[in-house]
Design a protein around this motif. Sequence first.
Motif, PDB file in Angstrom:
ATOM      1  N   LEU A   1      -1.528 -34.894  49.863  1.00  7.77           N
ATOM      2  CA  LEU A   1      -2.233 -34.780  48.585  1.00  7.77           C
ATOM      3  C   LEU A   1      -3.249 -35.905  48.478  1.00  7.77           C
ATOM      4  N   THR A   2      -4.399 -35.578  47.896  1.00  2.00           N
ATOM      5  CA  THR A   2      -5.458 -36.567  47.678  1.00  2.00           C
ATOM      6  C   THR A   2      -5.953 -36.416  46.248  1.00  2.00           C
ATOM      7  N   PHE A   3      -5.603 -37.366  45.403  1.00  2.00           N
ATOM      8  CA  PHE A   3      -5.983 -37.267  43.997  1.00  2.00           C
ATOM      9  C   PHE A   3      -7.311 -37.979  43.757  1.00  2.00           C
TER      10      PHE A   3
ATOM     11  N   GLY B   1      -7.714 -38.842  37.176  1.00  6.92           N
ATOM     12  CA  GLY B   1      -6.516 -38.819  36.355  1.00  6.92           C
ATOM     13  C   GLY B   1      -6.854 -38.960  34.890  1.00  6.92           C
TER      14      GLY B   1
ATOM     15  N   LEU C   1      -2.950 -35.604  36.962  1.00 11.03           N
ATOM     16  CA  LEU C   1      -3.775 -35.965  38.108  1.00 11.03           C
ATOM     17  C   LEU C   1      -4.464 -34.717  38.648  1.00 11.03           C
ATOM     18  N   THR C   2      -5.715 -34.878  39.078  1.00  8.97           N
ATOM     19  CA  THR C   2      -6.464 -33.774  39.676  1.00  8.97           C
ATOM     20  C   THR C   2      -6.603 -34.001  41.170  1.00  8.97           C
ATOM     21  N   GLU C   3      -6.153 -33.020  41.946  1.00  8.48           N
ATOM     22  CA  GLU C   3      -6.248 -33.087  43.397  1.00  8.48           C
ATOM     23  C   GLU C   3      -7.659 -32.732  43.837  1.00  8.48           C
TER      24      GLU C   3
ATOM     25  N   ARG D   1      -4.191 -29.292  39.206  1.00  8.26           N
ATOM     26  CA  ARG D   1      -3.765 -30.337  38.268  1.00  8.26           C
ATOM     27  C   ARG D   1      -2.253 -30.525  38.375  1.00  8.26           C
TER      28      ARG D   1
ATOM     29  N   ASP E   1       2.126 -35.801  36.373  1.00  8.32           N
ATOM     30  CA  ASP E   1       2.542 -37.018  37.065  1.00  8.32           C
ATOM     31  C   ASP E   1       3.775 -37.618  36.398  1.00  8.32           C
TER      32      ASP E   1
ATOM     33  N   GLU F   1       3.313 -28.374  41.476  1.00  9.88           N
ATOM     34  CA  GLU F   1       2.353 -29.257  40.815  1.00  9.88           C
ATOM     35  C   GLU F   1       2.998 -30.190  39.787  1.00  9.88           C
TER      36      GLU F   1
END
Length: 400
Positions: A14-16, A19, A24-26, A31, A34, A350
């Motif tokens: 995962l790479t966010f 936020g 958090l948005t990848e 979304r 968290d 998610e």
Amino acid sequence: MIPSVLPTYNRAPLTFVKGEGAWLTEADGRRFLDLGAGIAVNALGHAHPALVNALTEQAHALWHVSNLYHIPQQQALADKLVEHTFADTVFFTNSGTESCELAVKMARKYFYDKDQPERVEIITFDGSFHGRSSAGIAAAGSEKMTKGFGPLLPGFVHVTFGDLDGVTNAITDKTAAIMIEPVQGEGGIRPVPDAELKALRQICDDNGLLLILDEVQCGVGRTGKLFAHEWAGITPDIMMVAKGIGGGFPLGAVLATEDAASGMTAGTHGSTYGGNPLGCAVGCAVIDQVATPAFLEGVNRKAGMLRQKLEGLIAEHPEVFEEVRGTGLMLGLKCKALNIDMVNAGYDNEVITVPAADNVIRLLPPLTLTEDDIAQAVIRLDKAAAQVEESMASAQDTPE
């Protein structure tokens, strides 16, 4: 070929990139809710306006000067912490690990200056986590933490968690302090009962020892008090703080009474970055938000709501979960299934959780999460648990 980033982490795929609040948005647009908060770091969630404003204003004024000079923001944060806690004085660090290093030095220097240089041993507990420095891993003592990193720093005596008789029996004329987390985080969300914290305080008083509390993970409002030890009605002599105090900016601190800190005179310790203007400006904004009765009442109200819903989740998935443990918004779900399977199923649905020892997943959400966030948390955890159940059933049906 070794990666350019040293491969010491088993990272999730995962790479966010953004936020906001508890979300958090990848990079691909998904979304995630968290419930990890950067491992209890983002106490006020992502991109909290007060923290953004504090950091931006300070960044336009002054970034760094070093501790060769007076730093007004550092003084302001120290004053706030002294006002709201047992402490008479504060030293600022960049992390919990650095706070551990100073706490150990402070306790040993205290007795050295009292003409008792032999008193260097610190009693610690199994399942503990005090950072990954040489002192931190020696304090924890587990094979997982120490294997391959010998020789270990001497001076730590390990006792079984919850064994007060073991603590008393471990005390010798070399003992300087007892060090404990009021709630073990990495150890599986294991709270120390109030009666045991009171007993440890009394043992220290009866034997002339210092009580060091590690509130790196459980402090700064996470349990519904500003610091977790307040529930027991006791105070430490030295306390390690980090994570939530910076709200995501690298910041830590050691808080101490005047007596416990008496050996730390000019030149005995230092830090290039510790307590710099940027970090302390953000820290002031965090404390201004968290150290209010209304905020802490909100944490307790939301914690009660989340815990009640988690109890219902356990009842719905008895093959996946065993119990909920913890206090405030520092909760753990003890799993019957593999905890890492639940963490990974959470990624598929998610929602972010954090694994811990004793087959536990940690729920360490931002303290600012909303009732709607709580509802979504349970919906997504429910879906993740159903996915784990389905995998367990498939494994049982597969012929050998």
